[in-house]
Write an enzyme that holds these catalytic residues in place. Structure first.
Site, PDB file in Angstrom:
ATOM      1  N   CYS A 193       0.868  -1.338  -0.066  1.00  0.00           N
ATOM      2  CA  CYS A 193      -0.001   0.139  -0.051  1.00  0.00           C
ATOM      3  C   CYS A 193       1.115   1.435   0.221  1.00  0.00           C
ATOM      4  CB  CYS A 193      -1.058  -0.188   1.790  1.00  0.00           C
ATOM      5  SG  CYS A 193      -0.115   0.081   2.694  1.00  0.00           S
TER       6      CYS A 193
ATOM      7  N   HIS B 235      -2.050   0.458   7.079  1.00  0.00           N
ATOM      8  CA  HIS B 235      -2.859   1.133   5.731  1.00  0.00           C
ATOM      9  C   HIS B 235      -2.033   1.781   5.496  1.00  0.00           C
ATOM     10  CE1 HIS B 235      -4.721   0.170   1.676  1.00  0.00           C
ATOM     11  NE2 HIS B 235      -5.455   0.631   2.385  1.00  0.00           N
TER      12      HIS B 235
ATOM     13  N   ASP C  80      -7.850   5.698  -2.453  1.00  0.00           N
ATOM     14  CA  ASP C  80      -7.270   4.750  -2.254  1.00  0.00           C
ATOM     15  C   ASP C  80      -6.784   3.853  -3.352  1.00  0.00           C
ATOM     16  OD1 ASP C  80      -6.166   2.739  -0.660  1.00  0.00           O
ATOM     17  OD2 ASP C  80      -7.873   2.096   0.159  1.00  0.00           O
TER      18      ASP C  80
END
Length: 687
Positions: free
Chosen positions: A424, A467, A482
């Protein structure tokens, strides 16, 4: 009377069985600390006990002053090397443990044994500075019971079942008082503080480079637990903000503290952070209210589901849409936070220009790509960002916990055009840089996404849920974007555990984690049951704060008022029967008290007669001395009456304090009279 009890009454020495009992007590107390303290302290315990037992068998001399001081210096030196000093909490705990363990070297009589047990109680209590879990509480109760029955034996009681019976009886007597004090007495803040070693509930940091958060997937450490008051957010909204990172040097994203932002911008600090219970930057009505059970952490971060709007205690509300506590947490704590589940709508006082800054002349291939995508989007920011997200969702980009290492100055170029594999942080960093290259203010947000939902409704968020995503400034508000949702949408919908569970690197640092057995039905149900009980313990007992105490007392008062109102509505006949029943219970209680006092007076009268008789011969009790202690003290001077004096002291203590069967009680009372007569008959003529 048995030999060990006679030695104790004599007060000259301790027997080997009692030394074993003291050593077992030390081991039980030490076991509470071992998960948090250096394991070599157990070697200190074995060495001290070994020396003492060899000395008891006359194979070694008594530990002299030089040996004891050398042992203390060795423990202090070990703690100094372990912690780099002796002023931190862990080091001071080690000093307390060392004193407790080495005290056995100079434990020779009953008084020394009592000192060891008392230090044991203090050391046991200090274990709750490490952990306050249900497991720790149960283990501490077992250790306390052992220490208490050791005190019973040291006071002259019989070892074995009798000592355990008395110890458990004393614990049972203290339980109502303990519960009453817990419920009624308000919690007070610490009167002093000790230097705390850095401890973190999670490895999440306020600066990241591509690949950093991937390391957290190797750990199952718990970050926090949460319960929602009403509606629960769907998986796509479970974004827990912790840090906002806006400074990029080409390699790492870092966070500037509000004070640093204010100094560099020449603005007052109040524009960047304010202490309050409600956010001074956003007045929206909250969508979710969450009760957080936070783990101890030397950093004051507080997670929030989107933008924090209100809390049940004063916090630091930052203008970047994150939340901080006023102080770090040294133990688990509860916090209620109302939030929006969305990105902040208010501007960052650092300004749009700050969120467009990039290192000059870096990542030329990414610049060229940004220009091409911007041209294709016809200068429309949303179309540009949509094209960027679509590019991430295409092959050969892939989501992995083990991406190739990036090095050099143009790392974004290397990722977007060469490796095209990452976690991520790789995608969030590249997306934020590409947004800034198009002139769109952007920043990276790190925190947690998802969490494991338990059958009772609470969620557990762990390290592997860490995250990173980005926020972009569009149309007068920040919007969450995202990239992981484009490249690996299952990570958002199913959670990190379900999506990453098949990876070799997932939980690599937790080989014995019970989460590895989640596919085994009965084992997973057992794990969830244990975690549910532990959560309720932490929330209900450890998290019992002023508001809950007041609510509980208010509920009790309300029930008593309702009971009183019902009593006022009773008919005369019912009221009379109730009064008769209450009077009968009071009469039974008075009769039991009278019976106990009458029988206590019998033995007390006999002992007072003996004490008066002894005082006339110059052997009266000292000030504050108990009758049993008085008889044991003068027993060596009694000559042929010594055995009777020691036996009378032992019988008196048993009659006064032990829950004896009635037959044994009658036997000991008769023996008191015989012993009194024997003492008077055998006392030395010129004593």
């Amino acid at each position: 009377m048995s030999a060990p009890s006679a030695l104790l009454a004599d007060g000259r020495s301790l027997s080997a069985p009692l030394l074993v009992q003291l050593f077992i007590g030390q081991c039980l107390v030490l076991a509470l600390h071992l998960p948090f303290m250096p394991p070599w302290l157990f070697g200190v315990a074995l060495a001290a006990a070994g020396w003492r037992f060899l000395q008891l068998r006359r194979r070694l001399p008594r530990a002299g002053v030089v040996l004891r001081l050398t042992a203390v210096a060795g423990v202090l030196a070990g703690l100094w090397l372990q912690y780099g000093g002796l002023l931190g909490m862990q080091a001071l705990m080690g000093v307390l443990l060392g004193i407790y363990l080495l005290k056995l070297l100079e434990t020779h009589d009953r008084r020394d044994g009592r000192v060891v047990v008392i230090i044991g109680f203090v050391t046991l209590t200090a274990a709750f500075l490490h952990d306050q879990s249900l497991l720790m509480s149960g283990a501490a109760l077992l250790a306390a019971a052992w220490l208490l029955q050791t005190l019973v034996v040291l006071a002259g009681g019989r070892a074995g079942r009798d000592a355990w019976r008395e110890a458990l009886w004393l614990l049972a007597l203290s339980a109502p008082l303990m519960v009453l004090l817990f419920v009624v007495v308000p919690r007070i803040g610490p009167l002093w503080s000790l230097p705390q070693a850095d401890q973190t509930a999670t490895g999440l940091s306020d600066e990241i480079a591509p690949g950093d958060i991937a390391q957290l997937s190797r750990s199952d450490a718990r970050a926090f637990r949460v319960r929602f008051d009403a509606a629960e957010p769907p998986p796509a909204e479970r974004y827990w903000r912790v840090y906002t990172l806006s400074q990029f040097d080409g390699e790492r994203w870092t966070r500037l503290r509000p004070e640093q932002h204010a100094a560099s911008a020449g603005q007052p600090v109040s524009r960047f952070v304010q202490e309050a219970r409600h956010s001074p930057f956003d007045e929206r009505a909250p969508r979710y209210v969450a009760e957080l059970l936070l783990e101890p952490d030397s950093r004051p971060w507080r997670p929030s589901l989107g933008t924090p709007l209100a809390s049940d205690a004063r916090q630091r509300y930052l203008a970047d849409g994150t939340l901080e506590g006023l102080v770090p947490l040294t133990s688990r704590g509860l916090l209620q936070v109302a939030s929006s589940a969305q990105a902040p709508r208010f501007p960052d006082p650092a300004g749009p220009a700050w969120h467009r800054l990039l290192p000059p002349d870096a990542n030329p291939r990414s610049h060229a790509l940004a220009e091409r995508l911007w041209h294709e989007a016809e200068g429309e920011p949303r179309r540009y960002l949509a094209a960027l997200m679509a590019r991430f969702g295409e092959a050969p980009f892939r989501y992995t916990l083990s991406p190739p290492r990036l090095a050099g100055r143009d790392r974004i170029d290397d990722f977007l055009f060469d490796t095209r594999a990452g976690y991520c942080t790789h995608y969030a960093s590249a997306a934020a840089v590409m947004a800034r290259m198009a002139g769109i203010p952007a920043r990276v947000v790190v925190g947690f996404q998802g969490g494991e939902r338990h059958p009772d409704g609470h969620f557990t968020v762990r390290d592997y849920d860490a995250h990173a995503w980005i926020e972009v400034w569009l149309d007068g508000a920040w919007e969450r974007l995202d990239p992981t949702a484009a490249i690996a949408p299952q990570r958002i919908e199913q959670g990190a555990e379900a999506f990453l569970g098949g990876s070799e690197d997932f939980l690599a640092d937790a080989p014995f984690s019970p989460l590895r057995l989640r596919e085994l039905g009965w084992a997973n149900r057992l794990r969830l049951g244990v975690e549910r009980v532990e959560y309720r313990w932490q929330r209900g007992v450890i998290g019992y704060q002023r508001e809950r105490r007041e609510a509980l007392l208010a509920g009790i008062a309300e029930r008593l008022s309702a009971l009183w109102a019902r009593l006022g509505q009773l008919k005369p006949g019912d009221a009379l029967r109730l009064a008769a029943a209450v009077a009968g219970l009071l009469l039974l209680g008075w009769a039991g008290r009278y019976w106990h006092r009458h029988h206590s007076v019998v033995e007390g009268h006999l002992v007072r007669r003996l004490q008066v008789w002894l005082e006339k011969r110059g052997h009266g009790p000292l000030g504050g001395e108990s009758p049993a202690a008085h008889l044991r003290r003068i027993a060596p001077r009694g000559g042929a009456a010594q055995t009777a004096l020691e036996g009378m002291a032992n019988d008196l203590e048993r009659l006064l304090y032990a829950p004896l069967p009635e037959a044994e009680r009658r036997l000991r009372r008769r023996r008191l009279g015989k012993q009194l007569a024997e003492i008077k008959r055998r006392w030395p003529r010129r004593g």
